[in-house]
Scaffold this motif. Sequence first.
Motif, mmCIF file in Angstrom:
data_model
loop_
_atom_site.group_PDB
_atom_site.id
_atom_site.type_symbol
_atom_site.label_atom_id
_atom_site.label_comp_id
_atom_site.label_asym_id
_atom_site.label_seq_id
_atom_site.Cartn_x
_atom_site.Cartn_y
_atom_site.Cartn_z
ATOM 1 N N ARG A 13 0.947 -1.065 0.163
ATOM 2 C CA ARG A 13 0.166 0.111 -0.332
ATOM 3 C C ARG A 13 1.245 1.205 0.354
ATOM 4 N NH1 ARG A 13 -4.212 1.576 4.428
ATOM 5 N NH2 ARG A 13 -4.696 3.880 3.453
ATOM 6 N N HIS A 14 0.538 2.367 -0.742
ATOM 7 C CA HIS A 14 0.932 3.151 -1.068
ATOM 8 C C HIS A 14 1.116 3.840 0.135
ATOM 9 C CE1 HIS A 14 -2.210 6.265 0.119
ATOM 10 N NE2 HIS A 14 -3.246 5.471 -0.759
ATOM 11 N N ALA A 15 2.557 5.165 1.384
ATOM 12 C CA ALA A 15 2.951 5.681 1.631
ATOM 13 C C ALA A 15 1.952 6.275 2.287
ATOM 14 C CB ALA A 15 4.165 6.095 1.566
ATOM 15 N N LYS A 16 2.062 7.491 3.600
ATOM 16 C CA LYS A 16 0.686 8.352 3.669
ATOM 17 C C LYS A 16 1.147 9.674 2.977
ATOM 18 C CE LYS A 16 -1.951 9.799 7.037
ATOM 19 N NZ LYS A 16 -3.069 9.165 7.080
ATOM 20 N N ALA A 17 -0.208 9.877 2.779
ATOM 21 C CA ALA A 17 -0.270 10.535 1.155
ATOM 22 C C ALA A 17 -0.431 12.484 2.217
ATOM 23 C CB ALA A 17 -1.728 10.461 0.503
ATOM 24 N N ASP A 18 -0.704 13.532 1.361
ATOM 25 C CA ASP A 18 -1.629 14.776 1.919
ATOM 26 C C ASP A 18 -2.734 14.854 1.472
ATOM 27 O OD1 ASP A 18 0.284 16.778 3.901
ATOM 28 O OD2 ASP A 18 1.590 17.322 1.907
ATOM 29 N N TRP A 19 -3.346 15.905 2.123
ATOM 30 C CA TRP A 19 -4.638 15.713 2.493
ATOM 31 C C TRP A 19 -4.955 17.696 1.652
ATOM 32 C CZ3 TRP A 19 -8.518 12.613 1.383
ATOM 33 C CH2 TRP A 19 -8.094 11.346 1.636
ATOM 34 N N GLY A 20 -4.444 17.678 0.973
ATOM 35 C CA GLY A 20 -4.162 19.376 0.466
ATOM 36 C C GLY A 20 -4.776 19.205 -0.741
ATOM 37 N N GLN A 21 -4.949 20.586 -1.363
ATOM 38 C CA GLN A 21 -6.082 20.979 -2.188
ATOM 39 C C GLN A 21 -6.490 20.271 -3.538
ATOM 40 O OE1 GLN A 21 -8.297 22.931 -1.126
ATOM 41 N NE2 GLN A 21 -7.239 22.978 0.757
ATOM 42 N N PRO A 38 11.358 4.015 2.469
ATOM 43 C CA PRO A 38 12.502 4.011 2.220
ATOM 44 C C PRO A 38 12.565 2.300 2.993
ATOM 45 C CG PRO A 38 12.423 6.006 2.160
ATOM 46 C CD PRO A 38 11.059 5.628 2.601
ATOM 47 N N VAL A 39 11.548 2.708 4.583
ATOM 48 C CA VAL A 39 11.297 1.996 5.525
ATOM 49 C C VAL A 39 10.992 0.492 5.017
ATOM 50 C CG1 VAL A 39 10.991 1.197 7.806
ATOM 51 C CG2 VAL A 39 11.362 3.241 7.153
ATOM 52 N N ALA A 40 10.006 0.660 4.584
ATOM 53 C CA ALA A 40 8.964 -0.652 3.672
ATOM 54 C C ALA A 40 10.052 -0.838 2.591
ATOM 55 C CB ALA A 40 8.010 0.417 3.600
ATOM 56 N N ASP A 52 10.842 -9.384 -10.273
ATOM 57 C CA ASP A 52 11.067 -9.527 -11.305
ATOM 58 C C ASP A 52 9.861 -8.124 -12.206
ATOM 59 O OD1 ASP A 52 11.976 -12.015 -11.903
ATOM 60 O OD2 ASP A 52 10.564 -12.737 -11.549
ATOM 61 N N LEU A 53 9.070 -8.228 -11.587
ATOM 62 C CA LEU A 53 8.265 -6.927 -12.165
ATOM 63 C C LEU A 53 7.167 -5.959 -11.015
ATOM 64 C CD1 LEU A 53 6.241 -5.850 -14.832
ATOM 65 C CD2 LEU A 53 4.827 -7.635 -14.220
ATOM 66 N N ALA A 54 6.972 -4.607 -11.331
ATOM 67 C CA ALA A 54 6.035 -3.982 -10.149
ATOM 68 C C ALA A 54 5.258 -3.286 -11.557
ATOM 69 C CB ALA A 54 7.372 -2.928 -9.416
ATOM 70 N N LEU A 55 4.024 -3.596 -10.497
ATOM 71 C CA LEU A 55 2.611 -3.267 -10.993
ATOM 72 C C LEU A 55 2.374 -1.953 -10.639
ATOM 73 C CD1 LEU A 55 0.488 -5.217 -12.467
ATOM 74 C CD2 LEU A 55 2.057 -4.261 -13.515
ATOM 75 N N CYS A 56 2.511 -0.177 -10.689
ATOM 76 C CA CYS A 56 2.696 0.402 -9.481
ATOM 77 C C CYS A 56 0.948 1.219 -10.106
ATOM 78 C CB CYS A 56 3.772 1.539 -9.252
ATOM 79 S SG CYS A 56 3.105 2.398 -8.818
ATOM 80 N N ARG A 61 0.725 9.547 -5.342
ATOM 81 C CA ARG A 61 1.272 8.788 -4.003
ATOM 82 C C ARG A 61 1.919 7.468 -4.249
ATOM 83 N NH1 ARG A 61 -3.756 9.895 -4.067
ATOM 84 N NH2 ARG A 61 -5.425 8.145 -3.126
ATOM 85 N N THR A 62 1.638 6.733 -4.655
ATOM 86 C CA THR A 62 1.909 5.451 -5.225
ATOM 87 C C THR A 62 3.691 5.482 -5.848
ATOM 88 O OG1 THR A 62 0.417 5.063 -7.397
ATOM 89 C CG2 THR A 62 0.060 3.933 -4.929
ATOM 90 N N ARG A 63 3.676 6.605 -7.114
ATOM 91 C CA ARG A 63 4.399 6.398 -7.387
ATOM 92 C C ARG A 63 5.735 7.082 -6.768
ATOM 93 N NH1 ARG A 63 3.489 10.388 -11.719
ATOM 94 N NH2 ARG A 63 2.207 10.879 -10.848
ATOM 95 N N GLU A 64 5.680 7.961 -5.651
ATOM 96 C CA GLU A 64 6.093 8.419 -4.772
ATOM 97 C C GLU A 64 6.982 7.481 -3.805
ATOM 98 O OE1 GLU A 64 4.954 12.090 -3.144
ATOM 99 O OE2 GLU A 64 5.376 12.898 -5.370
ATOM 100 N N THR A 65 5.632 6.575 -3.597
ATOM 101 C CA THR A 65 6.509 5.775 -2.643
ATOM 102 C C THR A 65 7.444 4.689 -3.168
ATOM 103 O OG1 THR A 65 3.888 5.119 -1.402
ATOM 104 C CG2 THR A 65 4.770 3.503 -0.926
ATOM 105 N N TRP A 66 7.049 4.611 -4.624
ATOM 106 C CA TRP A 66 7.433 3.271 -5.373
ATOM 107 C C TRP A 66 9.346 3.788 -5.906
ATOM 108 C CZ3 TRP A 66 8.785 -1.992 -5.069
ATOM 109 C CH2 TRP A 66 9.468 -2.123 -6.007
ATOM 110 N N LYS A 67 9.047 4.913 -5.995
ATOM 111 C CA LYS A 67 10.198 5.685 -6.591
ATOM 112 C C LYS A 67 11.169 5.570 -4.880
ATOM 113 C CE LYS A 67 12.789 9.897 -7.544
ATOM 114 N NZ LYS A 67 12.988 11.612 -7.920
ATOM 115 N N LEU A 68 10.831 6.034 -3.894
ATOM 116 C CA LEU A 68 11.438 5.450 -2.172
ATOM 117 C C LEU A 68 12.072 4.383 -1.929
ATOM 118 C CD1 LEU A 68 9.482 9.486 -0.567
ATOM 119 C CD2 LEU A 68 12.609 8.885 -2.122
#
Length: 172
Positions: A13-21, A38-40, A52-56, A61-68
């Motif tokens: 599951r993606h990491a904690k996201a902001d609740w902005g506008q 990064p801990v995950a 072998d494969l990551a489906l993101c 928020r998911t792209r940023e989670t995976w990048k880290l």
Amino acid sequence: MSVEEPRRIVLLRHAKADWGQEADHERPLAERGRQDAPVAGRKLADTGIAFDLALCSTAVRTRETWKLAVQELPQRPRTVYEERVYEASLGELIALLNETPDDVRNLVLIGHNPGVHALADALAGEAEGDVLARMNRSGFPTSAYAMLTFEGSWKSVEHGVGKLVDFWAPHS
């Protein structure tokens, strides 16, 4: 590769996201999410699994989670940013897994609740020890992952086919 070899699915599951506008799809990670992702990734690296494969999901928020997270892995898997993961139902996620090529042995899917939790619960025909109870008790928080194994081809992924072998969540 023989289809009889066990395969692994990790549902992150993606990491904690902001609740902005921003619109929901465009929400970035919150500071806690930038710390937890990064801990995950390190916890996934500790499993020793070569993905072998990551489906993101295409959500920010998911792209940023995976990048880290992926920076912590010893080997970077091929990554596909899949818009169908965003807001996917349980059936849509299973259909997506069914499309996975059979040369993929270990797959990580980076997505959202309630879909990720529902998928882990639905696929888990059996579980090791108290893993299923821990996962369901936690509610599958942000940055958590579930790992399942199964035998057969990706086309055979359906309710109850897997064994839930691990669940990890930060702050628990």
